[in-house]
Structure formats: C-alpha cells, structure tokens
Design an enzyme around this catalytic site. Structure first.
Site, PDB file in Angstrom:
ATOM      1  N   ARG A 209       0.559  -1.228  -0.216  1.00 49.04           N
ATOM      2  CA  ARG A 209       0.482   0.103  -0.070  1.00 49.04           C
ATOM      3  C   ARG A 209       0.591   1.515  -0.093  1.00 49.04           C
ATOM      4  O   ARG A 209       0.656   2.168   0.912  1.00 49.04           O
ATOM      5  CB  ARG A 209      -0.960   0.181   1.486  1.00 49.04           C
TER       6      ARG A 209
ATOM      7  N   SER B 193     -10.715   1.396   3.221  1.00 49.94           N
ATOM      8  CA  SER B 193     -10.392   0.468   5.391  1.00 49.94           C
ATOM      9  C   SER B 193      -9.232   1.588   5.418  1.00 49.94           C
ATOM     10  O   SER B 193      -8.658   2.715   5.008  1.00 49.94           O
ATOM     11  CB  SER B 193      -9.007  -0.204   4.540  1.00 49.94           C
TER      12      SER B 193
ATOM     13  N   GLU C 154      -4.522   4.197   6.230  1.00 50.38           N
ATOM     14  CA  GLU C 154      -4.255   4.599   5.116  1.00 50.38           C
ATOM     15  C   GLU C 154      -4.888   5.710   4.194  1.00 50.38           C
ATOM     16  O   GLU C 154      -4.490   5.527   3.082  1.00 50.38           O
ATOM     17  CB  GLU C 154      -5.293   3.612   4.178  1.00 50.38           C
TER      18      GLU C 154
END
Length: 378
Positions: A166, A250, A370
C-alpha cells in the site's frame, strides 16, 4: 479546460467530508491535466488532484487552493511481451472497477480479484492497491506522469516507483511528504489472455477468500462476481443507500511488524509473512569441512498482521460510535470508519484517535491511517 463553480469536497469524497476549495477545475484529457497542474504550480498555491475521492480524508475548513478533478477516460490496447499477453494503456481518470469489468469481459486475467475497489486508475499505483492476494505491482508495466519540480512529462517503469505494501514513492503518508511529487497521467498494465473458460486459481489468499480448493477451476467472471459479493457483505462496495459504504475503505493499514513483535501478539491474531520462508542452504568446501555444521543464520522477517482483528480485540465492536456522534465503525467491517450522515471531519478524526489509542494500549502498536489526510490531523 473548464473552471467550474466550487462545491464542498464533502460532495466529491466517499467519506463525505471536506470544505469548499477556492478553485475547482475539471479536466477531461491528459493535456488538460498537464495544463491545469502547471498553472497551479506556477503560482505556488496549494493543489489537490481528485479522482474518485475514495482514499481521501479532508478537513472541514475551506481548501485554500486549486482542486483538479480528473475525468479523463480511455483504454488503448498495445502488444504484450508474449503472444498470450496484452498491454492496456489507461487514462488516469478512468474508473478502476469499470476497467476491471472490461478486462473480465475481454478474458484478460490479472486484476479480477481487485473488483469493486473504488477510485480511478491513476490513483491505483500510488498506493499499490490490492485485494485477495492480487496487487497492481504484479501487472503494472509503467506510468506516464508529470513531475511538480520540473513540470516535465515522462514515462517511468514500474520498478522505479518503489511499490510496496500500500505504498509507492508517489504516496503522501500521514506525517510525511511523498518521495516524488508527481501526478500520474496514464497507466500501462500487462494482462494474460485466458478467455472466459474455467481454470485453477493460483494464490492461497484468493482461494481461501472464495472458498476454493487448489484443484477447483473457475472463470474470471465467477471470480469477479464472488469478489463483489464478498466486498458488499463487508460494506466495501459503494452504495448511496448504505451508510456502511460512506467511508474511505479500510481506514487503517494492516500493520507490518517484525516476527519478534508478532510473537508478542495473541496467537489468534491473523498474520501473513511478507516474504517466503526458505530453508537456508549452507555450502562448505569439502576440504574445509570438520564435521560440524554452523548454526543457520538468523533472519528477521517482516509479518503483516490484521488491523481489523486488533481493533475488535481491543474492545471496539462493529458499529461502535460515541454518543451523539455521526461517525462510527462500520456495522459490517471494523476497519472502515464511516460517516453515518453529515458527520464532520472532526468527529471522524476523534473516532480514529480513539481507535488508535485503544489498540496501542492493548497491543503496543499504533495503527497508521491508509487514506491521504488533507487539512486534518489525528
């Protein structure tokens, strides 16, 4: 390149927060995007590139700068590196899930497990999106981008983007600036021609998520349909009627920790090695062998642990929210912080800080957000 009347970013982001920008520009081609960015950079004003708005958490105050909304679309087919592959060059503003649907329709494999991920194609490499064992790094060939420092346009191979879990050199992590300040104009992927027939599926994570055995054979269409159904059950497919989907997906990353730290967590906490576990091979010249084998080298590997499990086992159940707050954890998936209706960014930030504090107190681990945070602090 039309400048449009500014509207609050709460109407353009999936978390539904954000004040009004001083200037809003909509671009419909790579050339328009280049011109808009060069203009904003020339005057030195704050700027923000907006695609689908699905990975942003924006503060309540007005944004004192230019927001460039990327609406460019289009897929160009190019020869692949082998006869059984094809390359697709896709414009940055193209809807990601529409691209996945198109590849499945064409019988092209490589991104089908990433069905239902919201956002645009240009944002996908920035945080190396992934789901169920597939990541864009596995199919990404190159990106065309424009650098803020020079205003130059270049084609950059995937290997130079620092793609990790990520992350990439283009991502603005919370509390830091990107290693390379640049904006993607187009993305080139290489996919495998497999057709619409059934075939065994590689990847334990995808098979486990879909309830498949190693010998089971399914089609790309079957995978897409079942991934969409799985994500919908978790509130991870956008639905204007479902507040559980009014989120940035998320909100916290699954944590990457050392094996030593992972052993301090309860055994029930799900974890996945970030690199394969290989038996060490020791080569000793026969003339130097004295009958004693040296101890194997100690290698500290990294492990990914489940942020959702940590949150739930820190005492925060699905649907948790403070009294009178309009922000809450999703009733379907504790990793999603949701806007239950007209929540302010301040309310969502308060909930995020509380989640961080509970996990840190219980497990000694600070979860990292995130989404990209704009005009808001945790």
């Amino acid at each position: 390149m039309p400048e449009v009347a500014p509207i609050p970013l709460s109407r353009l982001t999936t978390l539904r927060t954000g004040g009004e920008p001083a200037r809003l520009v909509e671009v419909h081609s790579a050339d328009e995007l280049i011109r808009a960015l060069r203009e904003a950079w020339a005057v030195g004003e704050p700027w923000l590139v907006l695609g689908g708005g699905s990975n942003l958490f924006v503060g309540d105050e007005p944004f004192d700068g230019t927001v460039v909304r990327v609406r460019s679309t289009g897929i160009e087919e190019l020869p692949g590196s082998r006869p059984d592959t094809v390359r697709l060059r896709v414009q940055a503003g193209h809807d990601w899930d529409a691209l996945v649907a198109e590849t499945v329709e064409r019988g092209l494999a490589g991104i089908e497990a990433m069905s239902g991920i919201p956002g645009t194609v240009g944002a996908a490499p920035v945080q190396n999106i992934g789901a169920y064992g597939q990541e864009i790094v596995q199919t990404l060939i190159e990106v065309e981008l424009i650098d803020e420092a020079t205003g130059d346009v270049s084609v950059v191979p995937a290997g130079e983007l620092g793609l990790g879990f990520r992350t990439s050199v283009l991502k603005q992590h919370y509390g830091s600036v990107p290693e390379r300040s640049a904006v993607i104009l187009s993305v080139t992927l290489e996919l495998e021609r497999v057709g619409d027939g059934e075939r065994p599926i590689a990847g334990d994570q995808l098979r486990s998520a879909l309830g498949l055995d190693a010998a089971d054979a399914v089609s790309l269409r079957w995978i897409r349909d079942h991934v969409l159904a799985t994500r919908a059950r978790k509130g991870m497919v956008l639905d204007a009627e479902d507040p559980d989907t009014w989120s940035a997906g998320s909100f916290f990353q699954n944590a990457i920790v050392s094996e030593a730290f992972a052993r301090t967590l309860p055994a029930a906490c799900p974890r996945w090695p970030m690199s394969p576990v290989l038996d060490p091979v020791t080569v000793i010249p026969l003339a130097a062998f004295d009958g004693i084998l040296p101890p194997p080298p100690v290698e500290q590997r990294e492990v990914k642990v489940s942020a959702a499990w940590l949150i739930e086992n820190a005492g925060l159940s699905r649907g948790f929210r403070f009294p009178r707050s309009r922000a809450g954890l999703s009733t379907k998936h504790t990793l999603a912080l949701t806007n239950r209706g007209e929540a302010t960014a301040a309310e969502i930030a308060e909930l995020a800080r509380f989640v961080q504090s509970r996990v840190a107190a219980e497990f000694g681990l600070v979860l990292q957000p995130e989404p990209v945070l704009v005009n808001v602090e945790l």
